[in-house]
Design a protein around this motif. Structure first.
Motif, PDB file in Angstrom:
ATOM      1  N   VAL A  93      40.410  49.655  32.617  1.00 34.10           N
ATOM      2  CA  VAL A  93      39.855  48.377  32.146  1.00 34.10           C
ATOM      3  C   VAL A  93      39.506  47.476  33.345  1.00 34.10           C
ATOM      4  CG1 VAL A  93      40.223  46.329  30.729  1.00 34.10           C
ATOM      5  CG2 VAL A  93      41.047  48.546  29.942  1.00 34.10           C
ATOM      6  N   PHE A  94      38.269  47.035  33.357  1.00 31.43           N
ATOM      7  CA  PHE A  94      37.688  46.270  34.468  1.00 31.43           C
ATOM      8  C   PHE A  94      38.412  44.945  34.687  1.00 31.43           C
ATOM      9  CE2 PHE A  94      33.977  43.697  36.104  1.00 31.43           C
ATOM     10  CZ  PHE A  94      33.892  44.364  37.322  1.00 31.43           C
ATOM     11  N   ASN A  95      38.590  44.598  35.966  1.00 30.57           N
ATOM     12  CA  ASN A  95      39.154  43.284  36.295  1.00 30.57           C
ATOM     13  C   ASN A  95      38.593  42.822  37.640  1.00 30.57           C
ATOM     14  OD1 ASN A  95      40.621  44.569  38.338  1.00 30.57           O
ATOM     15  ND2 ASN A  95      42.412  44.849  37.033  1.00 30.57           N
ATOM     16  N   GLN A  96      39.018  41.638  38.049  1.00 31.72           N
ATOM     17  CA  GLN A  96      38.473  41.020  39.259  1.00 31.72           C
ATOM     18  C   GLN A  96      38.773  41.854  40.511  1.00 31.72           C
ATOM     19  OE1 GLN A  96      36.662  38.135  38.835  1.00 31.72           O
ATOM     20  NE2 GLN A  96      36.061  38.241  40.974  1.00 31.72           N
ATOM     21  N   LYS A 103      32.557  45.979  45.326  1.00 32.48           N
ATOM     22  CA  LYS A 103      31.704  45.246  46.269  1.00 32.48           C
ATOM     23  C   LYS A 103      31.688  45.906  47.655  1.00 32.48           C
ATOM     24  CE  LYS A 103      32.618  42.027  48.978  1.00 32.48           C
ATOM     25  NZ  LYS A 103      33.188  40.856  49.644  1.00 32.48           N
ATOM     26  N   CYS A 104      32.736  46.662  47.966  1.00 35.09           N
ATOM     27  CA  CYS A 104      32.808  47.309  49.284  1.00 35.09           C
ATOM     28  C   CYS A 104      31.815  48.465  49.428  1.00 35.09           C
ATOM     29  CB  CYS A 104      34.218  47.816  49.554  1.00 35.09           C
ATOM     30  SG  CYS A 104      35.409  46.493  49.554  1.00 35.09           S
ATOM     31  N   TYR A 105      31.243  48.907  48.316  1.00 32.17           N
ATOM     32  CA  TYR A 105      30.211  49.959  48.408  1.00 32.17           C
ATOM     33  C   TYR A 105      28.849  49.282  48.490  1.00 32.17           C
ATOM     34  CZ  TYR A 105      33.961  52.994  46.850  1.00 32.17           C
ATOM     35  OH  TYR A 105      35.142  53.667  46.754  1.00 32.17           O
ATOM     36  N   ASP A 106      28.004  49.780  49.395  1.00 31.34           N
ATOM     37  CA  ASP A 106      26.663  49.186  49.512  1.00 31.34           C
ATOM     38  C   ASP A 106      25.755  49.610  48.369  1.00 31.34           C
ATOM     39  OD1 ASP A 106      27.212  47.878  51.812  1.00 31.34           O
ATOM     40  OD2 ASP A 106      26.596  49.543  53.108  1.00 31.34           O
ATOM     41  N   HIS A 107      26.112  50.754  47.789  1.00 29.61           N
ATOM     42  CA  HIS A 107      25.198  51.349  46.797  1.00 29.61           C
ATOM     43  C   HIS A 107      26.038  51.976  45.682  1.00 29.61           C
ATOM     44  CE1 HIS A 107      21.717  54.486  46.164  1.00 29.61           C
ATOM     45  NE2 HIS A 107      21.913  53.722  45.113  1.00 29.61           N
ATOM     46  N   VAL A 108      25.783  51.565  44.458  1.00 29.07           N
ATOM     47  CA  VAL A 108      26.556  52.048  43.320  1.00 29.07           C
ATOM     48  C   VAL A 108      25.602  52.522  42.228  1.00 29.07           C
ATOM     49  CG1 VAL A 108      28.130  51.310  41.488  1.00 29.07           C
ATOM     50  CG2 VAL A 108      28.501  50.508  43.796  1.00 29.07           C
ATOM     51  N   CYS A 151      29.496  40.544  37.652  1.00 31.52           N
ATOM     52  CA  CYS A 151      30.765  40.157  38.285  1.00 31.52           C
ATOM     53  C   CYS A 151      30.794  40.550  39.769  1.00 31.52           C
ATOM     54  CB  CYS A 151      31.906  40.842  37.506  1.00 31.52           C
ATOM     55  SG  CYS A 151      33.508  40.354  38.089  1.00 31.52           S
ATOM     56  N   VAL A 152      30.312  41.741  40.088  1.00 27.32           N
ATOM     57  CA  VAL A 152      30.326  42.199  41.487  1.00 27.32           C
ATOM     58  C   VAL A 152      29.305  41.401  42.297  1.00 27.32           C
ATOM     59  CG1 VAL A 152      29.887  44.164  43.024  1.00 27.32           C
ATOM     60  CG2 VAL A 152      31.130  44.525  40.876  1.00 27.32           C
TER      61      VAL A 152
END
Ligand SMILES: C[S@@+](CC[C@H](N)C(=O)[O-])C[C@H]1O[C@@H](n2cnc3c(N)ncnc32)[C@H](O)[C@@H]1O
Length: 227
Positions: A93-96, A103-108, A151-152
């Motif tokens: 389950v997604f959270n902050q 955010k640490c990945y440049d590409h998702v 969010c990201v």
């Protein structure tokens, strides 16, 4: 930061993700959101992307071929395998905190399922992580993917006007944010707390911290127990 979304419904992203803060971030080149229509990669003459489940049962399952080919079109264009997330009610389950990690990945790459979901073998072959936005089932992964992207993106430097905008917000440090007020000073007999007009920054900060703790205990005591 670049988000590539594998979806059967690309139009929904442009409808929702072209305005306001996210729209500006895209225009300013701080984030890139590309939608890839899985159906465009179907080799079926009717552009079919789903089929009946083996073993019977209701609904249709998204087939591996168009998803895999759509995914590989990204891999071959960039020359590496980006972090790949499947939006799924079975995921973590997604959270902050997870937003900070993504955010640490440049590409998702975000893979959106539909119907009864996708063939398990595509998850085994290309997916690094499954993320859910809550313990309930939606019709598709598009809204969940937009939730994650929004969010990201807020955490990408420059997207918000100042880093304080999110470091002081709910969930950043495990607490809910203090109450916020703006003009007018009085509404229906309710006045803005005097401390906020005092100009005494240390006292205001102390008051806000106390309010954060009080409302977290009252509204979300489970967050306090997480330690
Ligand atoms: C109807 S759901 C499939 C549910 C699947 N049959 C199950 O029971 O686990 C269709 C798609 O919506 C997306 N989805 C539904 N609920 C979600 C949630 N809570 N979080 C993330 N994605 C979700 C997933 O991509 C999923 O493949």
């Amino acid at each position: 930061m670049r988000f590539d979304v594998l979806t059967l419904f690309p139009e929904s992203f442009n409808l929702v993700m072209s305005d306001s803060i996210i729209g500006n971030a895209r225009e300013n080149g701080l984030i890139e959101i590309n939608t890839i229509n899985i159906r465009d990669f179907s080799t079926n003459k009717h552009k079919k992307v789903d089929d009946y489940p083996y073993g019977g049962g209701s609904g249709m399952v998204m087939t591996v071929q168009p998803i895999y080919d759509a995914f590989m079109s990204i891999v071959s264009s960039v020359g590496y395998k980006p972090r790949t997330i499947y939006m799924s009610p079975q995921g973590k389950v997604f959270n902050q905190k997870m937003a900070q990690e993504i955010k640490c990945y440049d590409h998702v790459v975000l893979l959106c399922g539909h119907y009864e979901g996708i063939d398990e073998r595509i998850i085994e072959e290309i997916v690094d992580e499954e993320i859910s936005i809550g313990d309930y089932v939606l019709t598709g992964g598009e809204l969940p993917a937009m939730v994650v992207i929004d969010c990201v993106s807020r955490l990408v430097p420059g997207v918000l006007s100042s880093e304080d905008s999110y470091t002081e917000e709910s969930h950043y440090n495990g607490l809910l944010e203090y109450p916020q007020y703006t003009r007018p000073y009085e509404f229906m007999g309710r006045k803005v707390p005097d401390i906020l007009l005092s100009g005494h920054h240390a006292n205001i900060e102390k008051w806000r911290r106390e309010q954060s703790i009080e409302r977290t205990l009252r509204k979300r005591p489970d967050l306090m127990n997480k330690g």
